[in-house]
Design an enzyme around this catalytic site. Structure first.
Site, PDB file in Angstrom:
ATOM      1  N   GLY A 251      74.960  -5.994  -5.074  1.00 46.92           N
ATOM      2  CA  GLY A 251      75.789  -6.647  -6.083  1.00 46.92           C
ATOM      3  C   GLY A 251      77.256  -6.334  -5.900  1.00 46.92           C
ATOM      4  O   GLY A 251      77.652  -5.477  -5.109  1.00 46.92           O
TER       5      GLY A 251
ATOM      6  N   GLY B 157      80.148  -4.538  -6.368  1.00 41.22           N
ATOM      7  CA  GLY B 157      80.456  -3.206  -6.866  1.00 41.22           C
ATOM      8  C   GLY B 157      81.915  -2.990  -7.177  1.00 41.22           C
ATOM      9  O   GLY B 157      82.273  -1.997  -7.806  1.00 41.22           O
TER      10      GLY B 157
ATOM     11  N   LYS C  43      88.981  -8.822  -5.626  1.00 37.69           N
ATOM     12  CA  LYS C  43      88.346  -7.663  -4.993  1.00 37.69           C
ATOM     13  C   LYS C  43      89.161  -6.413  -5.282  1.00 37.69           C
ATOM     14  O   LYS C  43      90.377  -6.400  -5.097  1.00 37.69           O
ATOM     15  CB  LYS C  43      88.245  -7.896  -3.487  1.00 37.69           C
TER      16      LYS C  43
ATOM     17  N   ARG D  38      90.404 -13.409  -3.188  1.00 35.60           N
ATOM     18  CA  ARG D  38      89.676 -14.159  -2.163  1.00 35.60           C
ATOM     19  C   ARG D  38      89.264 -15.516  -2.718  1.00 35.60           C
ATOM     20  O   ARG D  38      88.817 -15.619  -3.860  1.00 35.60           O
ATOM     21  CB  ARG D  38      88.431 -13.372  -1.729  1.00 35.60           C
TER      22      ARG D  38
ATOM     23  N   ASP E 231      73.877  -9.346   3.152  1.00 37.17           N
ATOM     24  CA  ASP E 231      74.699  -9.514   1.952  1.00 37.17           C
ATOM     25  C   ASP E 231      76.133  -9.898   2.306  1.00 37.17           C
ATOM     26  O   ASP E 231      76.913 -10.254   1.414  1.00 37.17           O
ATOM     27  CB  ASP E 231      74.685  -8.243   1.092  1.00 37.17           C
ATOM     28  N   ASN E 232      76.477  -9.841   3.588  1.00 31.91           N
ATOM     29  CA  ASN E 232      77.805 -10.259   4.039  1.00 31.91           C
ATOM     30  C   ASN E 232      77.782 -11.612   4.730  1.00 31.91           C
ATOM     31  O   ASN E 232      78.747 -11.987   5.396  1.00 31.91           O
ATOM     32  CB  ASN E 232      78.393  -9.218   5.002  1.00 31.91           C
TER      33      ASN E 232
END
Length: 487
Positions: free
Chosen positions: A90, A92, A113, A176, A252-253
């Site tokens: 998730g 973070g 971010k 982003r 996850d990326n």
């Protein structure tokens, strides 16, 4: 163009509900100030460039203020990290502030971010440091300028808020932009936690919002998966052709859109080294430069597993099998263009592979070789490049084959070849040592070098007077830098 208070929000992902993300307010950072902004990225939001100069701009993108229409959410997902499944990751330290609907009819996620702690921060402080924020900003915009699909970075805001990594640093935030922040791991999370209804909801969301044309196909989810495979094949081909090493290709990326996403210890190649590892935590070389192709296919298999409730295993396997030939076709086409060739021939893959082996054996600068090859007529360029190679005879054999290949095309003048090659072979890339120089200046409060480097990277194919220093081989200390994931 619009002012900050005129942006139109349509927060489609937030409306999916709490099974997919958690409402979290950003934690502001102290004394925010703008480091750098991307005019072309802000234009995606219809924001006038002068808006970045307003105090309100830094206040919003440092967590101090929010639009009334914003709905900040931390997204939940899982993922395979270095091949092992991590059941709950998730956002973070990042928040999806909302989705801006622009005048072109596009939705753009605003993802902040470094926005502070979330339910997914685990033991982290939810912060990003100035160093990693600048690197993500520069990489996003550099890849975009090279024509490589990527998330965008609109700005970096620095602060006086101290954070501890290997040493004390200062917190920063990077804004982003992407048309979706759904990852392979978003679907994996719902699949492995056995939430079939929520998995169907998210799959439908991706299908209808991002692949609507696939709804017309007999098997919409299979058609969507095929396009994801196709996009990733093209993306990885561009990474390999331009020497980009991502460094952390965990699922996850990986973006559901097939764009470069989540920058960490990335690097562009200096000397060509197919075994280059840019992440100093990657002890086994899982995400080395040469492994990016098989890892991308492995990651697509992991995504396919999450789609098995909607598509047969046999159809998924068949589609995954398309990845490698698609990749090879895209890659070879790009490498032909980098060599100034316009007509495909059967032996082209051999011509390319022999060149790369020569470069590997001699430690030749990957970017500058192609640029210099197009600077002069082929015979002269090859003579000038000859001394860069250890095995002169083998290089001469390759050069002879290359010249014969050019002569066989008979499709124009040397000037036309030069123009073709300069249009696809950059003079400027984001070398790690250039980023490091900009970061060190910024950490002392001088943002001019970050801004200058950003401007140079925005037009990588065009020679820029006075910027010769950005088109040089790195100094010895700047070669093969391995970067930490710590950010």
């Amino acid at each position: 163009m619009k002012a900050l208070d005129e942006l139109v929000f349509d927060n489609r992902f937030a409306r999916l509900g709490d099974a997919f993300s958690t409402h979290v307010l950003p934690e502001p950072i102290d004394a925010p100030r703008l480091v750098v902004a991307s005019e072309s990225a802000l234009a995606l939001l219809d924001l006038a460039p002068e808006q970045s100069e307003l105090p309100l701009f830094a206040e919003i993108f440092s967590g101090h203020k929010l639009w009334a229409e914003a709905e900040p959410r931390a997204m939940v997902y899982s993922g395979h990290q270095f091949g092992s499944y991590n059941p709950r990751l998730g956002d973070g330290r990042g928040l999806l502030l909302g989705e801006v609907y622009n005048d072109a009819g596009e939705h753009w996620d605003l993802h902040l971010k470094g926005a502070g702690r979330t339910p997914y921060s685990r033991m982290g402080d939810g912060r990003a440091v100035l160093r990693s924020s600048i690197r993500e900003f520069l990489a996003s915009e550099a890849l975009h300028a090279l024509g490589i699909p990527s998330s965008r970075a609109a700005c970096v805001v620095s602060s006086n808020t101290p954070v501890w990594r290997e040493k004390q640093e200062y917190a920063a935030m990077v804004l982003r932009l992407a048309q979706s922040h759904v990852r392979f791991g978003s679907l994996e999370y719902l699949f492995y936690t056995k939430q079939p209804e929520h998995l169907k909801t998210l799959a439908e969301h991706v299908l209808t919002m991002h692949y609507p044309h696939c709804q017309e196909q007999p098997e919409p989810y299979l058609a969507m998966f095929r396009e994801i495979v196709e996009r990733n094949a093209e993306l990885i081909a561009k990474w390999q052709a331009y020497g980009f090493c991502h460094g952390v290709m965990n699922t996850d990326n990986m973006s559901i859109l097939g764009i470069t996403f989540d920058f960490g210890p990335f690097a562009f190649l200096d000397d060509f080294d197919e075994h280059f590892i840019c992440n100093h935590s990657d002890h086994e070389g899982r995400y080395s430069f040469s492994n990016q192709v098989p890892i991308a296919q492995w990651n697509l298999s992991a995504l396919g597993q999450a789609l098995t409730p909607f598509v047969s295993v046999e159809a998924l396997r068949e589609t995954i099998g398309l990845f490698l030939p698609l990749y090879q076709a895209h890659y070879l086409d790009l490498m032909r263009r980098r060599l100034g060739l316009t007509v495909a021939q059967d032996q082209d893959d051999k011509l390319v592979s022999q060149l790369l082996q020569l470069m590997q054996n001699s430690g030749v600068d990957y970017t500058l070789f192609f640029r210099r090859l197009g600077d002069q007529p082929a015979a002269q360029a090859l003579r000038a490049l000859r001394d860069d190679f250890v095995d002169i005879k083998v290089f001469d054999d390759w050069a002879q084959a290359y010249q014969a290949r050019i002569a066989a095309e008979e499709n124009g003048t040397e000037q036309a070849r030069k123009e073709r090659m300069h249009a696809v072979n950059p003079l400027y890339i984001l070398r790690n040592y250039l980023a490091q120089n900009a970061i060190e200046a910024a950490e002392k409060g001088d943002y001019e070098e970050v801004r200058r480097l950003h401007q140079v990277l925005c037009t990588p194919f065009t020679e820029q007077p006075g910027m010769e220093g950005y088109a040089q081989r790195p100094p010895d200390w700047g070669k093969h830098l391995e970067i930490s994931c710590s950010s």
